[in-house]
Design a protein around this motif. Structure first.
Motif, PDB file in Angstrom:
ATOM      1  N   ASN A   1      37.609  49.050  42.898  1.00 25.13           N
ATOM      2  CA  ASN A   1      37.703  47.653  43.342  1.00 25.13           C
ATOM      3  C   ASN A   1      39.140  47.271  43.658  1.00 25.13           C
ATOM      4  O   ASN A   1      39.412  46.570  44.637  1.00 25.13           O
ATOM      5  CB  ASN A   1      37.147  46.717  42.273  1.00 25.13           C
ATOM      6  N   ASP A   2      40.069  47.739  42.807  1.00 25.43           N
ATOM      7  CA  ASP A   2      41.491  47.475  43.061  1.00 25.43           C
ATOM      8  C   ASP A   2      41.921  48.107  44.382  1.00 25.43           C
ATOM      9  O   ASP A   2      42.666  47.503  45.169  1.00 25.43           O
ATOM     10  CB  ASP A   2      42.361  48.036  41.927  1.00 25.43           C
TER      11      ASP A   2
ATOM     12  N   SER B   1      43.647  36.751  40.771  1.00 23.42           N
ATOM     13  CA  SER B   1      44.973  37.341  40.567  1.00 23.42           C
ATOM     14  C   SER B   1      45.504  38.042  41.813  1.00 23.42           C
ATOM     15  O   SER B   1      46.716  38.097  42.026  1.00 23.42           O
ATOM     16  CB  SER B   1      44.936  38.320  39.385  1.00 23.42           C
ATOM     17  N   CYS B   2      44.613  38.569  42.651  1.00 27.82           N
ATOM     18  CA  CYS B   2      45.089  39.270  43.848  1.00 27.82           C
ATOM     19  C   CYS B   2      45.374  38.316  44.999  1.00 27.82           C
ATOM     20  O   CYS B   2      45.876  38.737  46.048  1.00 27.82           O
ATOM     21  CB  CYS B   2      44.084  40.333  44.274  1.00 27.82           C
TER      22      CYS B   2
ATOM     23  N   ILE C   1      33.019  41.894  41.745  1.00 36.10           N
ATOM     24  CA  ILE C   1      34.400  41.814  41.258  1.00 36.10           C
ATOM     25  C   ILE C   1      34.582  40.523  40.455  1.00 36.10           C
ATOM     26  O   ILE C   1      34.116  39.453  40.859  1.00 36.10           O
ATOM     27  CB  ILE C   1      35.398  41.887  42.429  1.00 36.10           C
ATOM     28  N   SER C   2      35.253  40.616  39.364  1.00 38.27           N
ATOM     29  CA  SER C   2      35.376  39.476  38.451  1.00 38.27           C
ATOM     30  C   SER C   2      36.191  38.343  39.076  1.00 38.27           C
ATOM     31  O   SER C   2      37.027  38.558  39.964  1.00 38.27           O
ATOM     32  CB  SER C   2      36.046  39.908  37.151  1.00 38.27           C
TER      33      SER C   2
ATOM     34  N   GLU D   1      38.530  36.705  37.614  1.00 35.29           N
ATOM     35  CA  GLU D   1      39.945  36.883  37.275  1.00 35.29           C
ATOM     36  C   GLU D   1      40.644  37.794  38.267  1.00 35.29           C
ATOM     37  O   GLU D   1      41.772  37.512  38.711  1.00 35.29           O
ATOM     38  CB  GLU D   1      40.073  37.463  35.853  1.00 35.29           C
ATOM     39  N   LYS D   2      39.984  38.877  38.647  1.00 37.29           N
ATOM     40  CA  LYS D   2      40.610  39.813  39.580  1.00 37.29           C
ATOM     41  C   LYS D   2      40.730  39.203  40.968  1.00 37.29           C
ATOM     42  O   LYS D   2      41.755  39.378  41.651  1.00 37.29           O
ATOM     43  CB  LYS D   2      39.803  41.111  39.630  1.00 37.29           C
TER      44      LYS D   2
ATOM     45  N   SER E   1      43.305  46.056  47.548  1.00 37.93           N
ATOM     46  CA  SER E   1      44.683  46.293  47.991  1.00 37.93           C
ATOM     47  C   SER E   1      44.731  46.596  49.484  1.00 37.93           C
ATOM     48  O   SER E   1      45.640  46.145  50.190  1.00 37.93           O
ATOM     49  CB  SER E   1      45.322  47.428  47.185  1.00 37.93           C
TER      50      SER E   1
ATOM     51  N   MET F   1      44.322  52.179  38.596  1.00 40.49           N
ATOM     52  CA  MET F   1      43.517  51.275  39.415  1.00 40.49           C
ATOM     53  C   MET F   1      42.045  51.670  39.364  1.00 40.49           C
ATOM     54  O   MET F   1      41.715  52.829  39.112  1.00 40.49           O
ATOM     55  CB  MET F   1      43.978  51.309  40.882  1.00 40.49           C
ATOM     56  N   SER F   2      41.185  50.710  39.636  1.00 36.42           N
ATOM     57  CA  SER F   2      39.765  50.976  39.851  1.00 36.42           C
ATOM     58  C   SER F   2      39.508  51.035  41.356  1.00 36.42           C
ATOM     59  O   SER F   2      40.384  50.702  42.163  1.00 36.42           O
ATOM     60  CB  SER F   2      38.915  49.863  39.236  1.00 36.42           C
TER      61      SER F   2
END
Length: 439
Positions: free
Chosen positions: A124-125, A164-165, A157-158, A160-161, A129, A121-122
């Protein structure tokens, strides 16, 4: 100020609201066509919790009280306990703000670093989360609530991310910017957010945001901040299914440990002008006159309070106007002292070097001392009036803090300079034996 109880009772301020107070606040709000939106920090700016020894163990960095550790097993139960207690006393509220701004320390502790490594994970992840975990819990327990969060940790944060979350399914971002003219935002921010979130909020400021020790709000700055938001929103708000509105934030401190910045009564005229700007989407002379007259100003509200000193209006009628007057007087006296401190007399004839060697000209010293005595007398007199004015609005500890942070130190400094002046005058400009100076 919230009446936390049970395992988190230690978070209460000594004069925290009672449950009855909160019910009363809701009643007053409803009578004035207002809604209340509670905000509970759940990640960063968690100092009000992490300053206590009982909660020190869940700091992300042990020596810093700013952010909690999202992987600590006690963090989630603590945060949900805080939220539950607040929501229980706000049963009819429709919105809830979970904070989550300025999480400066994330992924730093060994536990979080292990989590990042094991799960690839980054940071950002890790941020997403935790926020999603908290938000889904609130939505499950309190499905009637619409959740809000500050947006700054998501700005880089992109798309896409963010998609997706699925964060767009559970929260609405509040985009904050407090600059007067040009906002420091990624150029694609609103395009990304509109592809993820149905609803959006923005936030300006009517006090605070321009200096942690600011006494008076620079009104024109805040008016320009609103006007810039009006311009930005005209370009981007149509991209969202729901534009909720703008929050005019009024900072009391930069963080839990900082001194007080502009107190509310001093900023009431600025708030009213900013509200006028937002509701009319412009700022004209008629707007300026209308607000000034409503607040009882005999002339237009001064929107450029610096540099000081300035002439002070004193015949207003809005609640807290005496504090507005008193703080402006204080600012004038500070300016006069600074002018003396930077004067040719002080720098040329009363420097630290000359005083340390008792080599001063009493003619110049007297010229320095007399205006300082005048400033001191003015300050001491102002303090006698300002304390009861502040006590009409604030708790005793707030009054003690404001006076102790700003007025008393200057009073003591002036007394010290005056005593040094008197000492040098008694010496009378006589030549003293010089001590050997070693370089």
């Amino acid at each position: 100020m919230f009446p936390y109880h049970g395992k988190v009772a230690h978070l209460q301020a000594p004069h925290a609201y009672t449950p009855e107070d909160i019910v009363h606040l809701h009643t007053i709000a409803a009578e004035n066509n207002l809604i209340i939106i509670p905000l509970v920090q759940t990640f960063g700016h968690f100092e009000f919790v992490l300053k206590h020894d009982e909660n020190r163990g869940i700091r992300e960095i042990e020596r810093y009280p700013n952010a909690l550790c999202p992987t600590h097993p006690d963090a989630f139960p603590l945060v949900t306990r805080l939220i539950s207690q607040v929501v229980d006393l706000h049963p009819d509220d429709k919105f809830f703000h979970i904070g989550a701004d300025e999480v400066w320390h994330i992924g730093k502790c060994p536990r979080c670093q292990d989590e990042l490594e094991v799960k690839k994970m980054s940071t950002n992840d890790l941020f997403l989360s935790w926020v999603i975990k908290v938000a889904w819990w609130i939505k499950k327990e309190y499905p009637h609530l619409t959740l809000i969060m500050w947006d700054d940790m998501m700005r880089q944060i992109s798309l896409e991310k963010l998609k997706s979350c699925r964060i767009g399914e559970i929260v609405e971002p509040m985009v904050w910017q407090y600059q007067a003219k040009k906002f420091d935002l990624p150029p694609d921010l609103f395009n990304r957010y509109s592809a993820v979130f149905n609803g959006i909020w923005v936030a300006s400021a009517f006090k605070g945001a321009t200096g942690s020790t600011q006494f008076l709000p620079p009104v024109q700055h805040h008016i320009n901040n609103q006007l810039t938001w009006v311009s930005v929103l005209s370009e981007y708000k149509h991209q969202f299914k729901i534009f909720r509105g703008i929050a005019l934030t009024g900072w009391q401190r930069y963080d839990h440990y900082a001194v007080l910045c502009e107190v509310l009564p001093v900023a009431v005229p600025c708030l009213c002008l900013c509200l006028r700007v937002i509701t009319h989407e412009s700022f004209t002379e008629d707007d300026h006159d209308y607000v000034s007259q409503k607040l009882g100003f005999p002339h237009r509200i001064n929107v450029v309070p610096f540099p000081r000193p300035q002439v002070i209006e004193q015949c207003m009628s809005f609640p807290g106007h005496k504090i507005y007057v008193g703080v402006q007087m204080w600012s004038n006296f500070v300016c006069k002292y600074q002018a003396i401190s930077n004067s040719e007399g002080m720098l040329g004839w009363f420097s630290d070097y000359l005083r340390s060697r008792n080599f001063t000209n009493p003619v110049q010293v007297e010229n320095i001392m007399n205006p300082i005595i005048e400033v001191l007398e003015n300050l001491v007199e102002l303090r006698t009036h300002l304390i009861p004015w502040l006590l009409e609005v604030f708790y005793e500890d707030t009054v003690e803090e404001w006076i102790g942070s700003f007025i008393n130190p200057l009073v003591e400094k002036l007394k010290s300079v005056i005593e040094e002046c008197k000492k040098q005058i008694l010496i009378g400009g006589r030549v003293r034996d010089y001590k050997k100076i070693e370089y």
